[in-house]
Design an enzyme around this catalytic site. Structure first.
Site, mmCIF file in Angstrom:
data_model
loop_
_atom_site.group_PDB
_atom_site.id
_atom_site.type_symbol
_atom_site.label_atom_id
_atom_site.label_comp_id
_atom_site.label_asym_id
_atom_site.label_seq_id
_atom_site.Cartn_x
_atom_site.Cartn_y
_atom_site.Cartn_z
ATOM 1 C CB ILE A 30 -1.025 0.027 1.147
ATOM 2 C CG1 ILE A 30 -1.815 -1.287 1.203
ATOM 3 C CG2 ILE A 30 -1.763 1.271 1.099
ATOM 4 C CD1 ILE A 30 -2.613 -1.373 2.499
ATOM 5 C CD GLU A 79 3.373 -0.796 4.656
ATOM 6 O OE1 GLU A 79 4.122 -0.047 4.691
ATOM 7 O OE2 GLU A 79 3.226 -1.303 6.052
#
Length: 753
Positions: free
Chosen positions: A629, A671
Site C-alpha cells: 500500500i 501493509e
C-alpha cells in the site's frame, strides 16, 4: 421416448404370451432369383456404386441362397442382388436373420440401410450378429435390391431367413421365435440361483457351484443368442460378447463338475481341459476387446477345440460311468443331449448342414429338469430321514425340555445383555477412534451420521445437525419405512425437544403400565460441543424411538442400564467433538491473520514451498504478486492507527474479490500482501495486478462515516519459468519488481524482467 418404446415392447411380449396365435407373422420368403458378384464396386463422384447403375449381366452369377458363393479365394467383398416380388403390405420391411459381417443395401441408386462402417477400401470391423429390419421404400416391387457385404470371417453373405413382412408382424415373429428360449433361460436361471444358494450353505460340496456355473452360462447364452435380446437393448456386439463368454464357459463348468465326480481317479485330462478352455475364454474376450482380432474370428477355433474336448470327455466318462452315482449318470445323459444339439447347431453355423432353427434350448430344458428331479428325489429322501430322526429325538428329550428351556432363556438373556453391551462398547470405541482422526467438525459429523445407526441399534431413530440459522436438518434416519414419522427439520425458534432423563423414562414407563397406552414419545439426546470462541453450543440432536425396548417396565436389556449407556456414549462423543473444535480453532488461529481474515505469513511460507514443488514437478507456470500500500505510514500518521486498520481490512476485502478461488491471498506483514497464482502465466498475472490497482483506486476508505480518500498500491510480479530458473526464486524477484514500481512513482505494476 425410451420409456414409451420399452412399454410397447412389454405389451407386445404379454400379448405373445396370452394370445400365441397372434404371434404367427405373415411373410413372403425371398428365395429365388439371387445373383452374386465377387469384389467391390467403384463409386461415382456422387457416392453411388457403379455396379447398381450398370447391369453387366455377364459379371453376375446365379446362386440358390446369398451365402458363401463358390470361388471365394480369399475375397472379403461380395455383392448380391435380387428382384423383390410384389405383395400387399402396410409397412413392408425386409427381414434378414443375420449377415456375415457388415452390409449396405441399395435400391434405385439410394442407400436404404447400412449396418457397420465401411472404410475407403470397403472393409470394416465386426459389429455383431443382429437380425436386420430393412424398411422398404414405396414402389420397391419388381426392382432389384443390391447388398454390399464385407467379411473376413469364414462365412460371407446372408445367413438364415430372408423374407418380406409387415413391421408389427416382424416384432411378433421375433418374440414367437425367442419365447421358448427366454422361458427356458428363466427356468435355468432359477436352477442356477438355487444351486448357488446350496453351494454357499454346503461349502464342502463343490458340485452345486459347478452346476450353478453351467446352468447360468447356458441361460445367459440362450438369452444373448435369442433375437428378442435386441428388443431389450439394441447392442448387438454386447450381446455377442455375452453369448461368446457364456458359450466358452460351458466346457469349463462341465469339466469342473466331472473333475469333482472323478476326484478319486485323478482325472488330469479333465483338469487340463477346463484350464485350456478357461485360458481360451479369457484370451478370446480380452483380445477382441483390445482390438487384436475380431470376436467373430474366435468362434471357429473354439468350435474345433470344443469338439475335441467333447471326444476326450466322452472317452474318459465311458470308462468310469458305471462307478458313478445314479444322479451323476442322469446329469451326464442330459449333458450329452445338450451337447448333441450344440454340435448340430455348430454344423448349421458352419454350413455343414442346411440352415434350420436348432432347438438348443430344449437341451438346456432337459438338463434343468434333470437337476430338478434329482433335487426333488434327494429332498424326499432327506425329509423321510429327518422325520424318522425327529421322532426318535422327541422321545428321548421330552422329559428334559421344560428344564432346558427355562435354563436356556435365563442364560440367553444374560448372554444377550453382556454381548449387547460389549458390542456397543466396541462400536463406540471405533466411532471415537474415527472421530479423533477427523481434521474438522464437518468431517466428524459426516462420520457420526454414518455410525449412529449401528451405535443405536436396535432402536429406530434420526440424527439432526445444526444447519443455517436456528434450524436442525435431519442428516440420518434408520429403522423406519418410508416416509419416516420423525420431522425432516427441527426449528429452534418453535422449540426443540427436551433432553430425556432417566427419571422421566421411569415415569413414562409407570404411567404407560397404568394406562395401557401404546404410544411412546421419542427419547432425545443433545450433542453439545464446547469451543473457545462460542462456548457450549448444541450442534446435534438424536431422537430415538424406545417403544418395544423402553416401553416395558422389564426390558430385555434393562431400561435403566441401556439408557445410561446411551447417555454416556453421547457425552463421550460430545467431549471428542469439543476437542476437535478446539484443535480446529487453534489451527485456524495459527494460520490466519486476525485483523484482515487473510492467511498469514506462516501459512504463505508453507504453501509457497508446496506450490513451487508442484509447479516444477508438473511443469506448470507459477506467478507471484507482492503488493504494497503506497504511503501507508503517512496515512497512519494522518488518520490514526484505527483508521489504518480499517484501510488494511478494505484492501484485504478487495484482494479477496479480485482473485480466483484457486489463488492464495496472504498478508505478508504490515501493509504488504502476497498472492500465489498457480497455473497463471506472466501476462495473466499482470492483467490481474492491473485490475487490482484500478479496484483499489476506485474504493474510498471510510472510517466512522468519514471519507478518508483513496489509497493506491504498487505491485511486483514474477513468474516461473518466465523469469527464473527455479520456482522458489520468484519471491525475491517479485520483491525486486515491487521496489522498481515504487522507484517509478508507485501506483503501478512492474513485472520482473
Amino acid at each position: 421416448m425410451p420409456l414409451f418404446r420399452l412399454a410397447r415392447q412389454i405389451i407386445v411380449l404379454l400379448l405373445a404370451f396370452i394370445l400365441p396365435s397372434l404371434a404367427v407373422a405373415a411373410s413372403q420368403a425371398v428365395t429365388e432369383g439371387w445373383e452374386y458378384r465377387w469384389g467391390d464396386s467403384p463409386f461415382t463422384p456422387e457416392g453411388v456404386p457403379e455396379w447398381i447403375l450398370n447391369n453387366e449381366p455377364g459379371q453376375w452369377h446365379s446362386i440358390g441362397f446369398p451365402s458363401n458363393p463358390p470361388g471365394r479365394q480369399g475375397a472379403e467383398n461380395v455383392w448380391f442382388r435380387v428382384t423383390l416380388p410384389e405383395g400387399e403390405w402396410q409397412e413392408p420391411v425386409l427381414y434378414i436373420f443375420s449377415v456375415d459381417l457388415i452390409v449396405q443395401v441399395w435400391v434405385d441408386g439410394e442407400k436404404i440401410y447400412q449396418y457397420g462402417n465401411f472404410d475407403a477400401h470397403g472393409r470394416g470391423r465386426f459389429e455383431g450378429w443382429p437380425w436386420h429390419e430393412i424398411v422398404l421404400p414405396e414402389g420397391y416391387e419388381g426392382k432389384p435390391v443390391y447388398f454390399r457385404i464385407f467379411s473376413n470371417y469364414t462365412d460371407i453373405g446372408l445367413w438364415g431367413e430372408v423374407a418380406i413382412m409387415d413391421h408389427p408382424d416382424l416384432v411378433l415373429y421375433i418374440l414367437k421365435n425367442s419365447l421358448e428360449a427366454l422361458v427356458i433361460a428363466g427356468f435355468a436361471m432359477l436352477i442356477a440361483l438355487l444351486a448357488m444358494i446350496f453351494s454357499f450353505l454346503q461349502t464342502e460340496k463343490k458340485t452345486f457351484a459347478s452346476i450353478s456355473l453351467f446352468t447360468l452360462s447356458s441361460a445367459l447364452m440362450l438369452v444373448s443368442e435369442s433375437q428378442a435380446s435386441l428388443l431389450i437393448a439394441y447392442q448387438p456386439l454386447m450381446w455377442d460378447y455375452l453369448a461368446a463368454g457364456s458359450y466358452y464357459m460351458l466346457p469349463v463348468a462341465m469339466a469342473l463338475l466331472l473333475e469333482q465326480w472323478l476326484t478319486n481317479h485323478r482325472p488330469w485330462v479333465i483338469n487340463v481341459i477346463w484350464k485350456v478352455h478357461l485360458v481360451y475364454l479369457v484370451g478370446a474376450l480380452l483380445g477382441a476387446l483390445a482390438g487384436v482380432f475380431d470376436l467373430s474370428s474366435t468362434f471357429p477355433p473354439f468350435d474345433a477345440l470344443f469338439l475335441v474336448s467333447l471326444v476326450v470327455i466322452f472317452a474318459v466318462v465311458v470308462r468310469r460311468i458305471r462307478g458313478m452315482l445314479r444322479e451323476q449318470q442322469v446329469l451326464l445323459l442330459a449333458f450329452g443331449i445338450f451337447c448333441a444339439l450344440l454340435i448340430v447347431d455348430m454344423a448349421v453355423a458352419h454350413g455343414v448342414l442346411p440352415w434350420t432353427r436348432v432347438p438348443v434350448s430344449w437341451g438346456m430344458l432337459v438338463f434343468s429338469l434333470a437337476v430338478v428331479l434329482i433335487s426333488l428325489w434327494h429332498y424326499a429322501g432327506t425329509q423321510d430321514a429327518l422325520t424318522r430322526l425327529n421322532a426318535s429325538l422327541e422321545e428321548k428329550v421330552a422329559e428334559r425340555t421344560a428344564k432346558a428351556e427355562a435354563l436356556a432363556r435365563r442364560e440367553q438373556a444374560r448372554v444377550r445383555m453382556l454381548t449387547f453391551e460389549n458390542e456397543k462398547n466396541r462400536i463406540l470405541g471405533d466411532v471415537i477412534a474415527q472421530l479423533q482422526d477427523c481434521l474438522g467438525l464437518k468431517q466428524a459429523f459426516a462420520v457420526l451420521a454414518r455410525s449412529l445407526p449401528d451405535l443405536c441399534s436396535p432402536l429406530q431413530g434420526a440424527f439432526y445437525q445444526r444447519g443455517s440459522g436456528e434450524r436442525f436438518d435431519r442428516v440420518a434416519v434408520w429403522g423406519y419405512g418410508r416416509p419416516a414419522p420423525l420431522p425432516v427439520v427441527l426449528d429452534a425458534r418453535k422449540g426443540l425437544p427436551v433432553p430425556s432423563t432417566l427419571a422421566e423414562l421411569k415415569q413414562l414407563q409407570d404411567s404407560e403400565v397404568a394406562s395401557g397406552d401404546a404410544g411412546y414419545p421419542p427419547l432425545c439426546f443433545w450433542i453439545n460441543v464446547e469451543s473457545a470462541s462460542a462456548g457450549i453450543v448444541t450442534e446435534g440432536i438424536l431422537l430415538l424411538d424406545g417403544e418395544g425396548v423402553f416401553a416395558k417396565a422389564e426390558s430385555e436389556y434393562g431400561s435403566a442400564r441401556l439408557f445410561s449407556a446411551l447417555d454416556q456414549s453421547i457425552q463421550r462423543i460430545g467431549i471428542t467433538l469439543s476437542s476437535i473444535a478446539l484443535r480446529e480453532e487453534l489451527q485456524k488461529f495459527s494460520y490466519e491473520d486476525a485483523l484482515t481474515g487473510l492467511k498469514n505469513r506462516r501459512y504463505f511460507d508453507q504453501l509457497f514451498e508446496h506450490e513451487s514443488v508442484v509447479a516444477q514437478r508438473n511443469d506448470l507456470p507459477l506467478s507471484l504478486l507482492v503488493i504494497d500500500i503506497d504511503h501507508f505510514k503517512h496515512f497512519n500518521d494522518t488518520h490514526g492507527h484505527e483508521a489504518g486498520d480499517c484501510a488494511l481490512q478494505t484492501v484485504a476485502s478487495i484482494l479477496q474479490r479480485q482473485f480466483r478461488e484457486s489463488d492464495i491471498v496472504c498478508r505478508y506483514g504490515g501493509e504488504e500482501f502476497v498472492v500465489i497464482m498457480p497455473g497463471a502465466t506472466s501476462e495473466a498475472a499482470h492483467d490481474k495486478a492491473s485490475q487490482l490497482c484500478q479496484a483499489v483506486r476506485d474504493v474510498p476508505i471510510t472510517y466512522h462515516g468519514r471519507d478518508l480518500g483513496v489509497l493506491t498500491v504498487s505491485v511486483g510480479v514474477a513468474n516461473w519459468p518466465a523469469g527464473s530458473d527455479k520456482p522458489e526464486q520468484i519471491l525475491g524477484r517479485a520483491d525486486q519488481a515491487l521496489y522498481r514500481a515504487k522507484e517509478a512513482g508507485r501506483n503501478r505494476v512492474v513485472v520482473f524482467g
